[in-house]
Design an enzyme around this catalytic site. Structure first.
Site, PDB file in Angstrom:
ATOM      1  N   GLU A  82       1.950 -35.975  -8.633  1.00  0.00           N
ATOM      2  CA  GLU A  82       2.527 -37.346  -8.523  1.00  0.00           C
ATOM      3  C   GLU A  82       1.880 -38.400  -9.371  1.00  0.00           C
ATOM      4  OE1 GLU A  82       1.360 -35.748  -6.087  1.00  0.00           O
ATOM      5  OE2 GLU A  82       0.167 -36.921  -4.948  1.00  0.00           O
TER       6      GLU A  82
ATOM      7  N   LYS B 194       6.341 -28.661  -9.600  1.00  0.00           N
ATOM      8  CA  LYS B 194       6.394 -29.629  -8.809  1.00  0.00           C
ATOM      9  C   LYS B 194       4.997 -30.388  -9.488  1.00  0.00           C
ATOM     10  CE  LYS B 194       4.176 -31.649  -5.803  1.00  0.00           C
ATOM     11  NZ  LYS B 194       3.494 -32.850  -6.147  1.00  0.00           N
TER      12      LYS B 194
ATOM     13  N   GLU C  73     -16.959 -31.270  -3.186  1.00  0.00           N
ATOM     14  CA  GLU C  73     -16.789 -31.190  -4.628  1.00  0.00           C
ATOM     15  C   GLU C  73     -16.887 -32.613  -4.871  1.00  0.00           C
ATOM     16  OE1 GLU C  73     -12.689 -30.036  -5.696  1.00  0.00           O
ATOM     17  OE2 GLU C  73     -13.585 -29.074  -7.721  1.00  0.00           O
TER      18      GLU C  73
ATOM     19  N   CYS D 149     -12.216 -28.454 -12.969  1.00  0.00           N
ATOM     20  CA  CYS D 149     -12.458 -27.551 -12.017  1.00  0.00           C
ATOM     21  C   CYS D 149     -13.591 -26.718 -12.459  1.00  0.00           C
ATOM     22  CB  CYS D 149     -11.427 -26.823 -11.458  1.00  0.00           C
ATOM     23  SG  CYS D 149     -10.687 -25.515 -12.985  1.00  0.00           S
TER      24      CYS D 149
ATOM     25  N   SER E  79      -6.582 -28.892  -4.747  1.00  0.00           N
ATOM     26  CA  SER E  79      -7.715 -28.961  -3.940  1.00  0.00           C
ATOM     27  C   SER E  79      -7.782 -27.945  -2.887  1.00  0.00           C
ATOM     28  CB  SER E  79      -7.614 -30.296  -3.285  1.00  0.00           C
ATOM     29  OG  SER E  79      -6.807 -30.674  -2.468  1.00  0.00           O
TER      30      SER E  79
ATOM     31  N   PHE F 191      -3.748 -33.045 -10.888  1.00  0.00           N
ATOM     32  CA  PHE F 191      -3.628 -34.159 -11.610  1.00  0.00           C
ATOM     33  C   PHE F 191      -4.467 -33.717 -12.998  1.00  0.00           C
ATOM     34  CE2 PHE F 191      -7.534 -35.423  -9.595  1.00  0.00           C
ATOM     35  CZ  PHE F 191      -8.199 -35.891 -10.745  1.00  0.00           C
TER      36      PHE F 191
HETATM   37  P1  NAD Z   1      -4.382 -31.998  -4.863  1.00  0.00           P
HETATM   38  O1  NAD Z   1      -4.495 -30.991  -4.182  1.00  0.00           O
HETATM   39  O2  NAD Z   1      -4.901 -33.328  -4.279  1.00  0.00           O
HETATM   40  O3  NAD Z   1      -3.181 -32.013  -5.551  1.00  0.00           O
HETATM   41  C1  NAD Z   1      -2.610 -30.775  -6.076  1.00  0.00           C
HETATM   42  C2  NAD Z   1      -0.919 -30.750  -5.630  1.00  0.00           C
HETATM   43  O4  NAD Z   1      -0.608 -30.657  -4.109  1.00  0.00           O
HETATM   44  C3  NAD Z   1      -0.222 -31.898  -6.224  1.00  0.00           C
HETATM   45  O5  NAD Z   1       1.048 -31.738  -6.662  1.00  0.00           O
HETATM   46  C4  NAD Z   1      -0.213 -32.761  -4.625  1.00  0.00           C
HETATM   47  O6  NAD Z   1       1.108 -33.545  -4.789  1.00  0.00           O
HETATM   48  C5  NAD Z   1      -0.250 -31.439  -3.909  1.00  0.00           C
HETATM   49  N1  NAD Z   1      -0.901 -31.924  -2.358  1.00  0.00           N
HETATM   50  C6  NAD Z   1      -1.852 -32.815  -2.189  1.00  0.00           C
HETATM   51  N2  NAD Z   1      -2.216 -32.710  -0.985  1.00  0.00           N
HETATM   52  C7  NAD Z   1      -1.468 -31.940  -0.456  1.00  0.00           C
HETATM   53  C8  NAD Z   1      -1.356 -31.781   0.899  1.00  0.00           C
HETATM   54  N3  NAD Z   1      -2.377 -32.012   1.915  1.00  0.00           N
HETATM   55  N4  NAD Z   1      -0.453 -30.885   1.380  1.00  0.00           N
HETATM   56  C9  NAD Z   1       0.348 -30.330   0.600  1.00  0.00           C
HETATM   57  N5  NAD Z   1       0.277 -30.826  -0.739  1.00  0.00           N
HETATM   58  C10 NAD Z   1      -0.391 -31.444  -1.459  1.00  0.00           C
HETATM   59  O7  NAD Z   1      -5.534 -31.750  -6.192  1.00  0.00           O
HETATM   60  P2  NAD Z   1      -5.837 -32.761  -7.406  1.00  0.00           P
HETATM   61  O8  NAD Z   1      -6.750 -33.932  -6.733  1.00  0.00           O
HETATM   62  O9  NAD Z   1      -4.322 -33.091  -8.024  1.00  0.00           O
HETATM   63  O10 NAD Z   1      -6.608 -31.804  -8.237  1.00  0.00           O
HETATM   64  C11 NAD Z   1      -8.087 -31.831  -8.283  1.00  0.00           C
HETATM   65  C12 NAD Z   1      -8.196 -30.627  -7.403  1.00  0.00           C
HETATM   66  O11 NAD Z   1      -7.944 -29.450  -8.341  1.00  0.00           O
HETATM   67  C13 NAD Z   1     -10.023 -30.042  -7.482  1.00  0.00           C
HETATM   68  O12 NAD Z   1     -10.264 -29.671  -6.259  1.00  0.00           O
HETATM   69  C14 NAD Z   1     -10.163 -29.056  -8.414  1.00  0.00           C
HETATM   70  O13 NAD Z   1     -11.245 -28.436  -8.580  1.00  0.00           O
HETATM   71  C15 NAD Z   1      -9.020 -28.322  -8.490  1.00  0.00           C
HETATM   72  N6  NAD Z   1      -8.676 -27.563  -9.593  1.00  0.00           N
HETATM   73  C16 NAD Z   1      -8.783 -26.392  -9.502  1.00  0.00           C
HETATM   74  C17 NAD Z   1      -8.716 -25.449 -10.692  1.00  0.00           C
HETATM   75  C18 NAD Z   1      -8.762 -24.122 -10.675  1.00  0.00           C
HETATM   76  O14 NAD Z   1      -8.529 -23.419 -11.731  1.00  0.00           O
HETATM   77  N7  NAD Z   1      -9.768 -23.647  -9.610  1.00  0.00           N
HETATM   78  C19 NAD Z   1      -8.143 -26.163 -11.754  1.00  0.00           C
HETATM   79  C20 NAD Z   1      -7.725 -27.374 -11.954  1.00  0.00           C
HETATM   80  C21 NAD Z   1      -8.246 -28.232 -10.554  1.00  0.00           C
END
Ligand code: NAD
Length: 519
Positions: A199, A196, A404, A304, A249, A172
């Site tokens: 959401e 994808k 984090e 991140c 994440s 997000f």
């Molecule tokens: P998230 O993992 O909750 O969601 C990311 C995607 O995965 C979404 O599209 C979501 O629908 C899906 N998702 C969520 N939980 C899932 C699960 N249990 N099983 C399968 N799919 C799932 O992440 P977020 O909260 O949207 O983003 C924040 C995180 O992203 C932080 O941890 C941040 O550090 C990381 N991030 C990393 C970078 C990088 O380049 N290292 C860049 C941006 C964000």
């Protein structure tokens, strides 16, 4: 909010429309070049994080819709992969121009759906745009290798070919920049891609796929489905998807890496982070503190590459009160308010989690130097706001250090030497980014040599590489072996094909069958 025809509407206008209208709009699937209403019965409420008002409904795309989207990618790949590299380059030239012209509009949508300030959102769009600009160099980045006369009358050449249907799963926090790390790079190499989005804020990605069509991406080269776990599992399992790019994440990243790899796909996962800023006593104090405040609290800490941990070395600890004063001055309100320095966090549950981690830090013995937990934001009393918060004397064993936080919370520690700081950073499980503030070249060099982190800043607080390089997280922050964007990004979406050819003059034709390998 998500479709064409909103070009001249400001974010504030959209808020008013959203509040006034009794029925929220629905986000569409994007299949074969068209926005298509989902037939699902399962909808996710998308809220404005500054008010918690529902602004639109995001579908959980049905299995049939997801299959249709992959079919569309598969069909488009047949012709798109046969276009010339110059044709695809031309599409990228048009695309970068369109993104530049629409950046403000996309940024306003991000401020509304995600919560960050419009200027910060615009900066993130620019970073994504730069990846598209770098895609225009595909003609240089995709040259292969040749070797003449490897044996008598025999030559070898190798070149990169696209993989086929690929998929991108988004977080997000950068709803425009991160899709631009993915589908333009995949497409310019001749692939098609199924997106994808998160959401929680799919609007920017929808705008970008619409603009891609306008730029000349043929229908089906990029498609978009929506949802949560089911959509992710669908991508991990679909036999026609050859590669997955994921940013988000740890929990989701580990799941996607394992499931996707088990199904024979190429997977790259950028995941969580805990980035440390080391402040040396010889640093330029004013510059270091300003940069630290911007990198810790900008985007409400939801980057991140946020500097979420400060390590003050030696006498630099005397600067902590000045850091607190600077953080106190930040203005917290909705990201689309022009005065905002930082906006809300993405959801009520994210806010809850942040508050719990701060609480745990206090209970485990950290000093709360600045407490943003009970902030009241006039006009936005129901928003997910957390004010800048600083916890000091944090120890590596505390939960607020190990996890984090992903909010406007800086955890701070003081140590005696640079070696102490290096040890703390290398013992942390993450390795996304780090920064050192110093005026001593030898100190900076020692830090660079000894630190095990992918992206290092020297007097640069958020050292995200420009797209002529790649995004190079390390250890717990990355799974896979080929990074996002730059030459690595193109390598991820292509594989090598090697041709060994023998062209002999007639009088050199072999006269006997050779049964053993030539020696
Ligand atoms: P998230 O993992 O909750 O969601 C990311 C995607 O995965 C979404 O599209 C979501 O629908 C899906 N998702 C969520 N939980 C899932 C699960 N249990 N099983 C399968 N799919 C799932 O992440 P977020 O909260 O949207 O983003 C924040 C995180 O992203 C932080 O941890 C941040 O550090 C990381 N991030 C990393 C970078 C990088 O380049 N290292 C860049 C941006 C964000």
């Amino acid at each position: 909010v998500h479709s064409a025809g909103t070009k001249n509407i400001t974010a504030l206008h959209l808020i008013r429309c959203a509040s006034a209208s009794s029925k929220p709009t629905t986000v569409k699937n994007w299949i074969n070049g068209r926005a298509v209403e989902s037939k699902t019965n399962n909808w996710i409420e998308l809220t404005n994080p500054a008010t918690n008002e529902v602004i639109s409904l995001v579908p959980k795309s049905t299995q049939a819709e997801m299959n249709e989207a992959v079919e569309s990618c598969k069909e488009a790949f047949r012709t798109w992969s046969r276009t010339t590299i110059l044709q695809r380059q031309q599409v990228m030239f048009r695309y970068q121009d369109l993104i530049r012209k629409n950046m403000r509009r996309i940024a306003e949508n991000i401020a509304l759906e995600q919560g960050k300030t419009v200027t910060d959102a615009e900066g993130s769009c620019l970073r994504g745009l730069q990846v598209v600009e770098s895609c225009c160099s595909v003609t240089f980045l995709q040259t292969g290798e040749t070797m003449h006369s490897v044996a008598k009358d025999m030559d070898i050449h190798s070149y990169r070919v696209p993989l086929g249907v690929t998929a991108g799963i988004l977080p997000f926090n950068f709803p425009a920049m991160i899709p631009l790390w993915m589908f333009p790079v995949a497409a310019v190499c001749g692939n098609t891609m199924l997106m994808k989005p998160s959401e929680q804020d799919p609007g920017a990605c929808m705008m970008l796929v619409e603009l891609a069509k306008e730029a000349g991406f043929p229908d089906g080269v990029v498609n978009c489905i929506h949802g949560q776990h089911d959509a992710v599992t669908f991508i991990c399992d679909h036999p026609d998807i050859r590669a997955i790019s994921f940013v988000g994440s740890d929990t989701a990243g580990k799941y996607i890496y394992e499931r996707g790899s088990k199904n024979g796909k190429r997977v790259q996962c950028n995941m969580g982070a805990k980035n440390h800023g080391v402040i040396m006593p010889d640093a330029n104090k004013e510059q270091a503190l300003n940069q630290l405040v911007g990198a810790a609290f900008g985007a409400a800490g939801q980057r991140c590459m946020a500097l979420s941990t400060a390590i003050f070395v030696g006498k630099a600890r005397e600067w902590i009160p000045d850091l607190v004063e600077k953080a106190k001055k930040l203005r917290v309100t909705a990201g689309y308010e022009p005065t905002s320095d930082l906006g809300p966090v993405i959801s009520k549950s994210a806010k809850q989690r942040i508050l719990q981690l701060v609480e745990s830090g206090v209970n485990q013995g950290a000093k709360l130097l600045l407490d943003g937990r009970n902030i009241k934001v006039p006009g936005y009393e129901n928003g997910n706001f957390v004010g800048p918060t600083i916890l000091h004397d944090v120890k590596p064993s505390m939960n607020c250090y190990k996890e984090e936080i992903f909010g406007p919370v800086l955890v701070s520690m003081s140590v005696e030497t640079l070696d102490d700081a290096i040890k703390i950073i290398n013992d942390n499980s993450y390795g996304n980014g780090t920064a050192i503030f110093t005026t001593n070249g030898a100190t900076a060099r020692k830090f660079t040599q000894e630190i095990d982190v992918g992206q290092i800043g020297i007097n640069v607080p958020i050292p995200v590489p420009l797209p002529m390089f790649s995004f190079t997280g390390s250890r717990g922050s990355f799974r896979g072996d080929t990074n996002f964007y730059g030459r690595n990004g193109m390598n991820f979406y292509t594989q090598l094909k090697t041709v060994t050819s023998s062209w002999r003059q007639e009088d050199a034709t072999p006269t006997h069958v050779q049964m053993s390998m030539p020696t």
